[in-house]
Design an enzyme around this catalytic site. Structure first.
Site, mmCIF file in Angstrom:
data_model
loop_
_atom_site.group_PDB
_atom_site.id
_atom_site.type_symbol
_atom_site.label_atom_id
_atom_site.label_comp_id
_atom_site.label_asym_id
_atom_site.label_seq_id
_atom_site.Cartn_x
_atom_site.Cartn_y
_atom_site.Cartn_z
ATOM 1 N N TRP A 115 0.834 -1.204 0.000
ATOM 2 C CA TRP A 115 0.000 0.000 0.000
ATOM 3 C C TRP A 115 0.872 1.259 0.000
ATOM 4 O O TRP A 115 0.552 2.237 -0.662
ATOM 5 C CB TRP A 115 -0.909 -0.006 1.232
ATOM 6 C CG TRP A 115 -1.772 1.212 1.348
ATOM 7 C CD1 TRP A 115 -2.976 1.443 0.755
ATOM 8 C CD2 TRP A 115 -1.503 2.401 2.110
ATOM 9 N NE1 TRP A 115 -3.470 2.680 1.092
ATOM 10 C CE2 TRP A 115 -2.580 3.290 1.930
ATOM 11 C CE3 TRP A 115 -0.443 2.792 2.937
ATOM 12 C CZ2 TRP A 115 -2.641 4.535 2.544
ATOM 13 C CZ3 TRP A 115 -0.491 4.034 3.553
ATOM 14 C CH2 TRP A 115 -1.583 4.895 3.359
ATOM 15 N N HIS A 116 1.976 1.215 0.731
ATOM 16 C CA HIS A 116 2.873 2.365 0.760
ATOM 17 C C HIS A 116 3.685 2.504 -0.529
ATOM 18 O O HIS A 116 4.213 3.577 -0.826
ATOM 19 C CB HIS A 116 3.860 2.246 1.938
ATOM 20 C CG HIS A 116 3.247 2.539 3.268
ATOM 21 N ND1 HIS A 116 2.738 1.556 4.084
ATOM 22 C CD2 HIS A 116 3.062 3.705 3.924
ATOM 23 C CE1 HIS A 116 2.276 2.106 5.198
ATOM 24 N NE2 HIS A 116 2.458 3.403 5.130
#
Length: 496
Positions: free
Chosen positions: A323-324
């Protein structure tokens, strides 16, 4: 338009507050909500006008889907479709560039692929709306007012970097008439939080970043960082990210409070944690709440035995790392994998201590455990900042002394006992401008950061009176830094 910019502090925020409360004072709450939505869209469009189209499509699409998921027929099918659509859009913008690049290189297709730009805040408002769809399915309810739903997603203090809010935390507040009237209590609470967050950003995070950026740039270019350079870069980024992100979280909460809106706490002194599990619970708290409620628990959580629990935890942390990430390399995947392994080890260690009744005492909990937790986080953040896994590996080698050790000869003149194993240099160009004055300034910032992060209470632990007492000195430093330090620096989490 950054929170730490002149145009935001002196123009946008005062005008938005004035219009909102003027319409509220005239008892036009729907127009006040519409005004705040338009202001939020203007704030978002300031970055790039075309990104408004992506945001609008997401808002309209998810509002329509939520109505079908909450109240219509074939609710589960609509939910699955909504989750797939949101996640697919997120994956496309994050990973289309590297995916097409890899396919083009492998098959030698000669594609003329135009670079896909990641819309600002997409990761945050996508997760927020996925959570809303799931909750609508569970409760068989959805928001009827499109204006309220639109404000729930686009509210500018939390649109770009969160916090990731639940609808039950936000939507009831929009129905409260007190929100539309200015409150001295809200300003007394919001202004100190905002300016203390601004102080963290412009007085601590940004100066540290200017000192360590050359070191990471040199590593990305293939230069090997020596012992002191590598440790200074890693520790510097560890504190820079802390004060940059917590500064934004404070400013976001403070701005929202000026409008009478209470955003959830998102940052709780994580560097005072005694384990990595505790640190993750106190770092980006609303993201970890989402990962727990909508990924870890649906996977089975701890309900299917210890072995399955560790697998679920590992999967959750890998997804957190992805996600990052931006798809450009493997750094965030490895970051998530390593932290998953560390958390699994943390769980096994805690279980072993509990089963065997081992109590190590305060010397462990208040000393060794905190130091080990911080150092583990520091090592992991090298992956968060480095451009490639190879660059991160080289920095780790430097931290263990495999690239040698060097200090400016002016510093060694004050530390003669280091002459036997430290190489003298006239300058250290990859760190703190290569001067003794720069190194002194950098060391001072690091000492201040350590004191604030390790030993001081955070804003939410301070009383309202204590926050007000801190308002004037932080206001002076923060405004001076924001308005006279040149071009404001972006927040680090903008890239996610």
């Amino acid at each position: 338009m950054l929170f730490n910019s002149f145009e935001f502090i002196c123009v946008f925020l005062p005008l938005t507050l004035a219009g909102f409360f003027l319409l509220g004072w005239r008892q036009l709450p729907r127009l006040a909500v519409a005004w705040l939505i338009l202001a939020s869209l203007f704030y978002y469009a300031w970055w790039s006008l075309w990104q408004i189209g992506v945001l609008a499509a997401s808002v309209f699409g998810n509002y329509f889907l939520a109505r079908r998921v909450g109240l219509g027929e074939h609710r589960k099918a609509w939910l699955v479709f909504g989750i797939v659509a949101n996640v697919s859009a997120l994956l496309f913008f994050k990973y289309a560039n590297p995916a097409y690049g890899h396919v083009d290189r492998w098959l030698d297709l000669g594609w003329n692929w135009h670079h896909v730009i990641m819309p600002l805040g997409l990761s945050f408002y996508t997760f927020q709306q996925v959570a809303y769809l799931v909750d609508a399915y569970r409760t068989r309810e959805s928001e009827r007012s499109f204006l309220n739903y639109c404000l729930f997603v686009t509210f500018f203090p939390q649109l770009i970097i969160g916090p990731i809010v639940h609808h039950r935390e936000m939507l009831p507040q929009f129905a409260d008439d007190c929100v539309f009237r200015p409150s001295l209590a809200n300003f007394n609470a919001g202004l100190p939080i905002f300016f203390l967050g601004l102080f963290k950003k412009v007085a601590i995070a940004d100066p540290i970043g200017r000192y360590i950026d050359p070191a990471f740039a040199a590593s990305a270019a293939g230069d090997s960082l020596t012992l002191f350079e590598a440790w200074a870069a890693a520790l510097g980024y560890t504190f820079q990210l802390y004060f940059d992100f917590s500064g934004y979280a404070d400013m976001s909460i403070g701005i929202a409070r000026l409008f009478g809106i209470h955003l959830p706490h998102n940052f709780d002194s994580p560097y005072q944690s005694r384990s990595m599990a505790e640190l993750w619970r106190r770092w980006h708290m609303t993201l970890m709440r989402f990962m727990r409620d909508y990924i870890y628990i649906p996977l089975g959580g701890s309900r299917r035995g210890p072995a399955r629990q560790q697998v679920n935890l590992l999967i959750t942390m890998i997804l957190c790392g992805l996600w990052h990430g931006d798809g450009a390399g493997w750094t965030f995947f490895v970051f998530g994998l390593l932290h998953g392994i560390v958390l699994v080890g943390n769980n096994l260690w805690s279980r072993w201590r509990e089963v065997n009744g081992i109590a190590l005492g305060r010397w462990w909990d208040d000393g060794v455990a905190r130091v080990l937790t911080f150092l583990t986080w520091c090592f992991g953040l090298v992956l968060f900042r480095a451009s490639t896994v190879g660059s991160a590996t080289d920095i780790w080698k430097g931290m263990f002394g495999f690239n040698g050790a060097a200090l400016p000869d002016q510093v060694l003149a004050f530390l003669p006992f280091l002459h036997g194993w430290v190489e003298p240099l006239r300058q250290m160009p990859n760190l703190a401008k290569g001067t003794v004055l720069g190194l002194t300034e950098f060391a001072t910032l690091m000492l201040l950061s350590a004191v604030l992060a390790f030993f001081c209470r955070n804003l939410h632990q301070l009383s309202s009176r204590q926050r007000v007492l801190l308002l004037m000195p932080t206001f002076a430093f923060a405004i001076q830094g924001a308005l006279f330090a040149g071009v404001p620096a972006q927040f680090l989490y903008f890239q996610f």
